[in-house]
Design a protein around this motif. Structure first.
Motif, PDB file in Angstrom:
ATOM      1  N   UNK A 185      31.832 -29.653 -43.670  1.00  0.00           N
ATOM      2  CA  UNK A 185      31.617 -31.062 -44.020  1.00  0.00           C
ATOM      3  C   UNK A 185      31.812 -31.960 -42.805  1.00  0.00           C
ATOM      4  N   UNK A 186      32.812 -31.640 -42.012  1.00  0.00           N
ATOM      5  CA  UNK A 186      33.063 -32.424 -40.809  1.00  0.00           C
ATOM      6  C   UNK A 186      31.877 -32.351 -39.852  1.00  0.00           C
ATOM      7  N   UNK A 187      31.372 -31.160 -39.628  1.00  0.00           N
ATOM      8  CA  UNK A 187      30.239 -30.980 -38.718  1.00  0.00           C
ATOM      9  C   UNK A 187      28.994 -31.680 -39.233  1.00  0.00           C
ATOM     10  N   UNK A 188      28.845 -31.759 -40.565  1.00  0.00           N
ATOM     11  CA  UNK A 188      27.643 -32.360 -41.135  1.00  0.00           C
ATOM     12  C   UNK A 188      27.571 -33.864 -40.900  1.00  0.00           C
ATOM     13  N   UNK A 189      28.705 -34.480 -40.551  1.00  0.00           N
ATOM     14  CA  UNK A 189      28.737 -35.928 -40.351  1.00  0.00           C
ATOM     15  C   UNK A 189      28.332 -36.330 -38.937  1.00  0.00           C
ATOM     16  N   UNK A 190      28.160 -35.370 -38.041  1.00  0.00           N
ATOM     17  CA  UNK A 190      27.791 -35.682 -36.652  1.00  0.00           C
ATOM     18  C   UNK A 190      26.399 -35.141 -36.354  1.00  0.00           C
ATOM     19  N   UNK A 191      25.566 -35.950 -35.729  1.00  0.00           N
ATOM     20  CA  UNK A 191      24.236 -35.476 -35.350  1.00  0.00           C
ATOM     21  C   UNK A 191      24.264 -34.708 -34.034  1.00  0.00           C
ATOM     22  N   UNK A 192      25.360 -34.823 -33.297  1.00  0.00           N
ATOM     23  CA  UNK A 192      25.521 -34.075 -32.054  1.00  0.00           C
ATOM     24  C   UNK A 192      26.929 -33.497 -32.007  1.00  0.00           C
ATOM     25  N   UNK A 193      27.026 -32.186 -31.777  1.00  0.00           N
ATOM     26  CA  UNK A 193      28.313 -31.509 -31.629  1.00  0.00           C
ATOM     27  C   UNK A 193      28.290 -30.749 -30.314  1.00  0.00           C
ATOM     28  N   UNK A 194      29.264 -31.025 -29.447  1.00  0.00           N
ATOM     29  CA  UNK A 194      29.371 -30.344 -28.161  1.00  0.00           C
ATOM     30  C   UNK A 194      30.676 -29.547 -28.139  1.00  0.00           C
ATOM     31  N   UNK A 195      30.554 -28.240 -27.946  1.00  0.00           N
ATOM     32  CA  UNK A 195      31.681 -27.331 -28.109  1.00  0.00           C
ATOM     33  C   UNK A 195      31.891 -26.529 -26.825  1.00  0.00           C
ATOM     34  N   UNK A 196      33.059 -26.692 -26.202  1.00  0.00           N
ATOM     35  CA  UNK A 196      33.425 -25.893 -25.030  1.00  0.00           C
ATOM     36  C   UNK A 196      34.543 -24.940 -25.416  1.00  0.00           C
ATOM     37  N   UNK A 197      34.356 -23.655 -25.107  1.00  0.00           N
ATOM     38  CA  UNK A 197      35.393 -22.665 -25.371  1.00  0.00           C
ATOM     39  C   UNK A 197      35.580 -21.767 -24.156  1.00  0.00           C
ATOM     40  N   UNK A 198      36.851 -21.518 -23.829  1.00  0.00           N
ATOM     41  CA  UNK A 198      37.166 -20.701 -22.659  1.00  0.00           C
ATOM     42  C   UNK A 198      37.791 -19.365 -23.013  1.00  0.00           C
ATOM     43  N   UNK A 207      43.343 -34.881 -32.963  1.00  0.00           N
ATOM     44  CA  UNK A 207      42.107 -35.653 -32.995  1.00  0.00           C
ATOM     45  C   UNK A 207      42.251 -36.865 -32.091  1.00  0.00           C
ATOM     46  N   UNK A 208      41.304 -37.049 -31.180  1.00  0.00           N
ATOM     47  CA  UNK A 208      41.339 -38.121 -30.181  1.00  0.00           C
ATOM     48  C   UNK A 208      40.122 -39.008 -30.391  1.00  0.00           C
ATOM     49  N   UNK A 209      40.353 -40.299 -30.570  1.00  0.00           N
ATOM     50  CA  UNK A 209      39.219 -41.186 -30.837  1.00  0.00           C
ATOM     51  C   UNK A 209      39.314 -42.512 -30.096  1.00  0.00           C
ATOM     52  N   UNK A 210      40.048 -42.539 -28.986  1.00  0.00           N
ATOM     53  CA  UNK A 210      40.148 -43.787 -28.229  1.00  0.00           C
ATOM     54  C   UNK A 210      39.517 -43.605 -26.856  1.00  0.00           C
ATOM     55  N   UNK A 211      39.998 -44.352 -25.877  1.00  0.00           N
ATOM     56  CA  UNK A 211      39.386 -44.335 -24.548  1.00  0.00           C
ATOM     57  C   UNK A 211      39.452 -42.963 -23.888  1.00  0.00           C
ATOM     58  N   UNK A 212      40.366 -42.103 -24.312  1.00  0.00           N
ATOM     59  CA  UNK A 212      40.474 -40.775 -23.720  1.00  0.00           C
ATOM     60  C   UNK A 212      39.275 -39.893 -24.036  1.00  0.00           C
ATOM     61  N   UNK A 213      38.450 -40.311 -25.003  1.00  0.00           N
ATOM     62  CA  UNK A 213      37.221 -39.566 -25.279  1.00  0.00           C
ATOM     63  C   UNK A 213      36.374 -39.467 -24.014  1.00  0.00           C
ATOM     64  N   UNK A 214      36.376 -40.530 -23.222  1.00  0.00           N
ATOM     65  CA  UNK A 214      35.578 -40.533 -22.000  1.00  0.00           C
ATOM     66  C   UNK A 214      36.055 -39.470 -21.022  1.00  0.00           C
ATOM     67  N   UNK A 215      37.336 -39.160 -21.018  1.00  0.00           N
ATOM     68  CA  UNK A 215      37.871 -38.100 -20.163  1.00  0.00           C
ATOM     69  C   UNK A 215      37.201 -36.760 -20.502  1.00  0.00           C
ATOM     70  N   UNK A 216      37.049 -36.507 -21.796  1.00  0.00           N
ATOM     71  CA  UNK A 216      36.434 -35.248 -22.220  1.00  0.00           C
ATOM     72  C   UNK A 216      34.935 -35.243 -21.972  1.00  0.00           C
ATOM     73  N   UNK A 217      34.305 -36.393 -22.053  1.00  0.00           N
ATOM     74  CA  UNK A 217      32.884 -36.468 -21.707  1.00  0.00           C
ATOM     75  C   UNK A 217      32.679 -36.125 -20.238  1.00  0.00           C
ATOM     76  N   UNK A 218      33.565 -36.637 -19.379  1.00  0.00           N
ATOM     77  CA  UNK A 218      33.457 -36.323 -17.947  1.00  0.00           C
ATOM     78  C   UNK A 218      33.697 -34.841 -17.703  1.00  0.00           C
ATOM     79  N   UNK A 219      34.664 -34.274 -18.405  1.00  0.00           N
ATOM     80  CA  UNK A 219      34.931 -32.843 -18.247  1.00  0.00           C
ATOM     81  C   UNK A 219      33.728 -32.024 -18.697  1.00  0.00           C
TER      82      UNK A 219
END
Length: 312
Positions: free
Chosen positions: A120-133, A263-275
């Motif tokens: 259900x969570x995934x269905x609410x986003x039109x874009x999902x970006x997943x990094x796994x190490x 769950x992170x939903x503030x300005x730190x989201x941009x940190x993960x976008x850069x990563x």
């Protein structure tokens, strides 16, 4: 089965959270912001214009469906001319809501598995970006691989629950064929080589990834071990939402730890976008990925054959 999978897949077995405390804070923030707008005599559209977000987002914030960022809350309280003590109190409350922590113990209470919640969570986003190490993302796992991953729980599933969790994870993969959705994956070579079960699981798993990589809705990148590092990630993460979502602002990140999901939903989201951008620069894509996966699968097949020969 009341602890997060040590091989969590980045959206693996999250959610509903602990329920009470985090949801209470979220409802309280939504109610207070709505009350301040009403007291100021502003319509949702007027407030949206003042704080430079859409009217629909104002509505979602007030209903508790969307968590506002701290800058948005600050603009909100300034627009309604709230007193300083109210501004400080709501800033603290927003911080508590923005960094939501949901323990696996609380999330799994009373549930056989959490795959339907994740779906259900995934269905609410039109874009999902997943990094796994350390593990293949759940949306790409074969049934055999998924079953082995679930078997690594500190408190293992019962036989029926294991089958239900595996089936739930496979059902999540139907979303990959939805033409209105986009999924992007970045996976390290180490994750592809890691063995949650017997070595015989891996060639089929690599073939599955290569096959899914041909879908128009999916983009898969693999980061080889010999790639020059541009960033040193300490853990996997998943970014939900993107520039093609409404407002381009309902974006959040989830990070799985051994005991909880953050769950992170503030300005730190941009940190993960850069990563994400830096990790993508290190990765192979398209035909190069499929060639790489083919070579890796052949190497593993040889190892399996050699092991079988030595057994005789």
């Amino acid at each position: 089965m009341n602890q997060q999978d040590r091989w969590g897949d980045g959206a693996a077995d999250a959610f509903e959270g602990d329920g009470s405390e985090s949801q209470t804070r979220r409802r309280r923030l939504a109610g207070e912001l709505r009350g301040l707008r009403d007291l100021a005599g502003l319509s949702g559209r007027q407030l949206a214009d003042l704080i430079q977000i859409s009217q629909s987002k104002v509505s979602r914030i007030e209903s508790g469906a969307t968590i506002p960022s701290l800058p948005e809350v600050r603009r909100w309280v300034e627009a309604v001319q709230a007193p300083a003590e109210t501004r400080d109190r709501l800033a603290d409350l927003t911080q508590a809501v923005v960094y939501e922590v949901h323990t696996w113990r609380g999330a799994t209470r009373g549930k056989a598995h959490l795959q339907d919640d994740v779906r259900r969570q995934e269905s609410e986003a039109t874009l999902v970006r997943n990094f796994q190490c350390m593990v293949v993302p759940g949306l790409l796992q074969t049934a055999a691989y998924a079953r082995a991953v679930f078997g690594l729980y500190e408190h293992p599933y019962g036989k029926g629950d294991l089958a239900a969790a595996t089936a739930g994870r496979i059902r999540r993969q139907e979303a990959l064929y939805d033409v209105d959705r986009r999924f992007e994956f970045l996976i390290t070579e180490s994750a592809l080589r890691a063995r949650p079960g017997p070595a015989s699981l891996l060639p089929a798993q690599l073939d599955r990834i290569a096959s899914v990589s041909t879908l128009e809705t999916v983009r898969i990148g693999v980061i080889p071990q010999n790639a020059t590092a541009l960033v040193m990630p300490l853990h996997g993460f998943v970014i939900y939402g993107g520039d093609d979502d409404p407002d381009g602002s309902d974006v959040y990140v989830e990070v799985e730890t051994d005991h909880a999901r953050l769950t992170i939903s503030d300005a730190d989201v941009e940190r993960y976008r850069r990563r994400w951008s830096l990790l993508a620069e290190m990765a192979l894509f398209g035909d190069d990925v499929r060639v790489f996966l083919g070579r890796l699968a052949a190497e593993m097949q040889n190892e399996i054959r050699n092991a079988e020969n030595m057994a005789f």
